[in-house]
Write a protein that holds these residues in place. Structure first.
Motif, PDB file in Angstrom:
ATOM      1  N   GLY A 102       0.818  -1.205   0.000  1.00 22.37           N
ATOM      2  CA  GLY A 102       0.000   0.000   0.000  1.00 22.37           C
ATOM      3  C   GLY A 102       0.853   1.257   0.000  1.00 22.37           C
ATOM      4  O   GLY A 102       2.055   1.218   0.272  1.00 22.37           O
ATOM      5  N   GLY A 103       0.220   2.367  -0.306  1.00 21.61           N
ATOM      6  CA  GLY A 103       0.925   3.636  -0.376  1.00 21.61           C
ATOM      7  C   GLY A 103       0.398   4.624   0.640  1.00 21.61           C
ATOM      8  O   GLY A 103      -0.318   4.267   1.579  1.00 21.61           O
ATOM      9  N   SER A 104       0.742   5.891   0.438  1.00 18.51           N
ATOM     10  CA  SER A 104       0.353   6.942   1.377  1.00 18.51           C
ATOM     11  C   SER A 104      -0.568   7.958   0.716  1.00 18.51           C
ATOM     12  O   SER A 104      -0.619   9.110   1.125  1.00 18.51           O
ATOM     13  CB  SER A 104       1.601   7.649   1.916  1.00 18.51           C
ATOM     14  N   GLY A 105      -1.284   7.542  -0.319  1.00 18.75           N
ATOM     15  CA  GLY A 105      -2.220   8.430  -0.996  1.00 18.75           C
ATOM     16  C   GLY A 105      -3.344   8.873  -0.077  1.00 18.75           C
ATOM     17  O   GLY A 105      -3.480   8.400   1.057  1.00 18.75           O
ATOM     18  N   PHE A 106      -4.200   9.769  -0.587  1.00 22.49           N
ATOM     19  CA  PHE A 106      -5.212  10.376   0.277  1.00 22.49           C
ATOM     20  C   PHE A 106      -6.125   9.340   0.929  1.00 22.49           C
ATOM     21  O   PHE A 106      -6.580   9.525   2.059  1.00 22.49           O
ATOM     22  CB  PHE A 106      -6.050  11.382  -0.519  1.00 22.49           C
ATOM     23  N   ASP A 107      -6.400   8.243   0.236  1.00 20.81           N
ATOM     24  CA  ASP A 107      -7.319   7.269   0.818  1.00 20.81           C
ATOM     25  C   ASP A 107      -6.628   6.334   1.803  1.00 20.81           C
ATOM     26  O   ASP A 107      -7.282   5.497   2.419  1.00 20.81           O
ATOM     27  CB  ASP A 107      -8.060   6.477  -0.263  1.00 20.81           C
ATOM     28  N   ALA A 108      -5.320   6.486   2.006  1.00 20.47           N
ATOM     29  CA  ALA A 108      -4.612   5.661   2.988  1.00 20.47           C
ATOM     30  C   ALA A 108      -5.018   6.006   4.414  1.00 20.47           C
ATOM     31  O   ALA A 108      -4.815   5.202   5.331  1.00 20.47           O
ATOM     32  CB  ALA A 108      -3.105   5.824   2.820  1.00 20.47           C
ATOM     33  N   THR A 109      -5.589   7.202   4.616  1.00 28.08           N
ATOM     34  CA  THR A 109      -5.985   7.610   5.973  1.00 28.08           C
ATOM     35  C   THR A 109      -7.500   7.552   6.182  1.00 28.08           C
ATOM     36  O   THR A 109      -7.983   7.926   7.244  1.00 28.08           O
ATOM     37  CB  THR A 109      -5.495   9.036   6.259  1.00 28.08           C
ATOM     38  N   THR A 110      -8.233   7.069   5.215  1.00 26.94           N
ATOM     39  CA  THR A 110      -9.696   7.069   5.317  1.00 26.94           C
ATOM     40  C   THR A 110     -10.179   6.286   6.536  1.00 26.94           C
ATOM     41  O   THR A 110     -11.129   6.699   7.214  1.00 26.94           O
ATOM     42  CB  THR A 110     -10.319   6.485   4.035  1.00 26.94           C
ATOM     43  N   LEU A 111      -9.549   5.173   6.840  1.00 34.72           N
ATOM     44  CA  LEU A 111      -9.962   4.355   7.981  1.00 34.72           C
ATOM     45  C   LEU A 111      -9.298   4.779   9.283  1.00 34.72           C
ATOM     46  O   LEU A 111      -9.590   4.212  10.338  1.00 34.72           O
ATOM     47  CB  LEU A 111      -9.639   2.883   7.711  1.00 34.72           C
ATOM     48  N   LEU A 112      -8.401   5.767   9.229  1.00 35.73           N
ATOM     49  CA  LEU A 112      -7.674   6.183  10.430  1.00 35.73           C
ATOM     50  C   LEU A 112      -8.338   7.350  11.148  1.00 35.73           C
ATOM     51  O   LEU A 112      -8.048   7.613  12.315  1.00 35.73           O
ATOM     52  CB  LEU A 112      -6.234   6.572  10.064  1.00 35.73           C
ATOM     53  N   GLN A 170      -5.305  12.180  10.983  1.00 35.70           N
ATOM     54  CA  GLN A 170      -4.315  11.150  11.261  1.00 35.70           C
ATOM     55  C   GLN A 170      -3.314  11.047  10.108  1.00 35.70           C
ATOM     56  O   GLN A 170      -3.666  11.195   8.943  1.00 35.70           O
ATOM     57  CB  GLN A 170      -4.990   9.794  11.462  1.00 35.70           C
ATOM     58  N   GLU A 171      -2.070  10.803  10.460  1.00 35.92           N
ATOM     59  CA  GLU A 171      -1.037  10.618   9.448  1.00 35.92           C
ATOM     60  C   GLU A 171      -1.086   9.189   8.912  1.00 35.92           C
ATOM     61  O   GLU A 171      -1.403   8.251   9.660  1.00 35.92           O
ATOM     62  CB  GLU A 171       0.343  10.881  10.051  1.00 35.92           C
ATOM     63  N   PRO A 172      -0.780   8.988   7.626  1.00 32.43           N
ATOM     64  CA  PRO A 172      -0.711   7.606   7.108  1.00 32.43           C
ATOM     65  C   PRO A 172       0.434   6.847   7.772  1.00 32.43           C
ATOM     66  O   PRO A 172       1.357   7.450   8.329  1.00 32.43           O
ATOM     67  CB  PRO A 172      -0.454   7.808   5.610  1.00 32.43           C
ATOM     68  N   GLU A 228       6.216   1.110   8.969  1.00 36.00           N
ATOM     69  CA  GLU A 228       5.048   0.413   9.506  1.00 36.00           C
ATOM     70  C   GLU A 228       4.297  -0.327   8.408  1.00 36.00           C
ATOM     71  O   GLU A 228       3.811  -1.442   8.623  1.00 36.00           O
ATOM     72  CB  GLU A 228       4.096   1.381  10.215  1.00 36.00           C
ATOM     73  N   ARG A 229       4.187   0.262   7.216  1.00 34.18           N
ATOM     74  CA  ARG A 229       3.527  -0.442   6.114  1.00 34.18           C
ATOM     75  C   ARG A 229       4.250  -1.752   5.808  1.00 34.18           C
ATOM     76  O   ARG A 229       3.612  -2.789   5.587  1.00 34.18           O
ATOM     77  CB  ARG A 229       3.480   0.443   4.861  1.00 34.18           C
TER      78      ARG A 229
END
Length: 300
Positions: free
Chosen positions: A104-114, A118-120, A125-126
Motif C-alpha cells: 500500500g501507499g500513502s495516498g489520500f485514501d490511505a488515511t480514510t480508515l484512520l 491522522q497521518e498515514p 510500519e507499512r
C-alpha cells in the motif's frame, strides 16, 4: 508472454461497466484486474466502486478470462475478512482469481480508515504490517481453521471451509521493490509485480526505466536465492502506465516495449483499459489492435 488489462471500477455496471469486462474476455486478454482502493488519485472526485463486488459481478458475466486485484493492500483490508471474501470469489468464478497484493501507499485514501487528521502509516510500519499480513493470509486461504496472534493482526479459530477452488490456495502476485517485500514475493508469491522504479525523475528515458527494472529483477533473484527458491518459478508481471514508455501509442510501440521487457524475463504485460481525459487516455482502436495482434507480432 501474456497480455492482460486493468479495468478501473469507475462505471456503473448497467452503464458500461459490465460491457468492459465482457469486452476484455472477447479481446483475448489473459487476466482482467482492477484496483482495490477506496478511490485513486485523479479519480478522487468521481465514481469509484468496490473491487470485490465488481470482480464478483465480472465473474458472473465471463467464463474464461482470469480476474484479480492489482493490488489489494493492508490499508483497507484485514486478513480474516479478506480471506473469506476471496474464497467466495474463487468459488463463484470457478477458480479464476489471482490476488495481486502489495504493502500500500500513502495516498489520500490511505488515511480514510484512520480518522480525520491522522497521518498515514510510515513506510516502515507499512512494511511491517505487510510482513505479517501476507503469511497470515496464506495460512487462512490454505487451512480450514486458523488461530494466530501478531503485532498487528490476529485470528481466533477463523473458519475457512471449504477453502479455495484453486489448491492449495489461489495464487498471490506480490507487488514489491524493497528487500522485505521481495523476500515475501520469493516465499509466498506465485508471481511478482512491478510498475517500474518510482524514484525515477519525470525526465527519465525509456532506457533509464528498463535499466532500473532490470536491477529490480536482479534483486528479486537475490531474494529468491536467500529463500532457496528458483527465481524462474516466479512469474514476473509488469503493470504499465508508470514508466516513461508509451506502449499504447501503436502496435509497433507495444511490440518494442514488450520485447525489451521479455528479455528481462517478464511473463506478463498489463495495460490499462483506455479512459478518456485521464492519465490513462489512449486510442481505443489501438488498444484493441494491440490486444488482438500485439503478441502475434511480438512472437513473429
Amino acid at each position: 508472454m501474456r497480455l492482460s488489462t486493468v479495468i478501473l471500477p469507475i462505471r456503473r455496471w448497467s452503464d458500461g461497466g459490465r460491457a468492459e469486462w465482457e469486452c476484455a474476455e472477447d479481446l483475448g486478454f489473459h487476466t482482467a484486474y482492477t484496483y482495490d482502493h477506496l478511490s485513486w488519485r485523479t479519480f478522487r472526485d468521481g465514481p469509484w466502486f468496490g473491487a470485490v463486488p465488481t470482480l464478483t459481478a465480472a465473474a458472473a458475466a465471463t467464463s474464461r478470462i482470469r480476474l484479480g486485484t492489482l493490488v489489494t493492500s493492508p490499508n483497507f483490508r484485514h486478513p480474516v475478512t479478506l480471506a473469506k471474501e476471496l474464497i467466495t470469489l474463487d468459488d463463484i468464478s470457478g477458480g479464476r482469481i489471482t490476488l495481486g497484493i502489495g504493502a500500500g501507499g500513502s495516498g489520500f485514501d490511505a488515511t480514510t480508515l484512520l480518522g480525520s487528521g491522522q497521518e498515514p502509516w510510515s513506510p516502515r510500519e507499512r512494511a511491517a504490517r505487510f510482513g505479517e499480513f501476507v503469511p497470515l493470509l496464506d495460512q487462512l486461504l490454505s487451512e480450514g481453521e486458523v488461530t494466530a496472534e501478531g503485532a498487528y493482526y490476529a485470528a481466533g479459530a477463523a473458519q475457512n471451509i471449504p477453502g479455495c477452488v484453486q489448491r492449495p490456495r489461489l495464487p498471490f502476485a506480490v507487488a514489491a521493490t524493497g528487500p522485505r517485500g521481495l523476500r515475501l514475493a520469493a516465499r509466498y508469491g506465485q508471481a511478482w509485480v512491478t510498475t517500474g522504479d518510482p524514484k525515477l525523475a519525470e525526465d527519465a528515458t525509456a532506457a533509464d526505466s528498463l535499466a532500473a527494472i532490470g536491477r529490480q529483477v536482479e534483486r528479486l533473484g537475490e531474494a529468491c536465492a536467500e529463500t532457496g527458491r528458483d527465481v524462474g518459478e516466479l512469474e514476473k508481471i509488469l503493470l504499465t502506465g508508470f514508466t516513461p514508455d508509451r506502449p499504447l501509442d501503436s502496435v509497433g510501440a507495444f511490440v518494442d516495449f514488450a520485447g525489451a521487457h521479455a528479455e528481462l524475463g517478464f511473463d506478463e504485460i498489463v495495460l490499462h483499459a483506455p479512459i478518456p481525459d485521464s492519465v490513462f487516455a489512449a486510442d481505443p482502436a489501438v488498444f484493441e489492435k494491440i490486444a488482438t495482434e500485439g503478441l502475434a507480432q511480438l512472437n513473429g
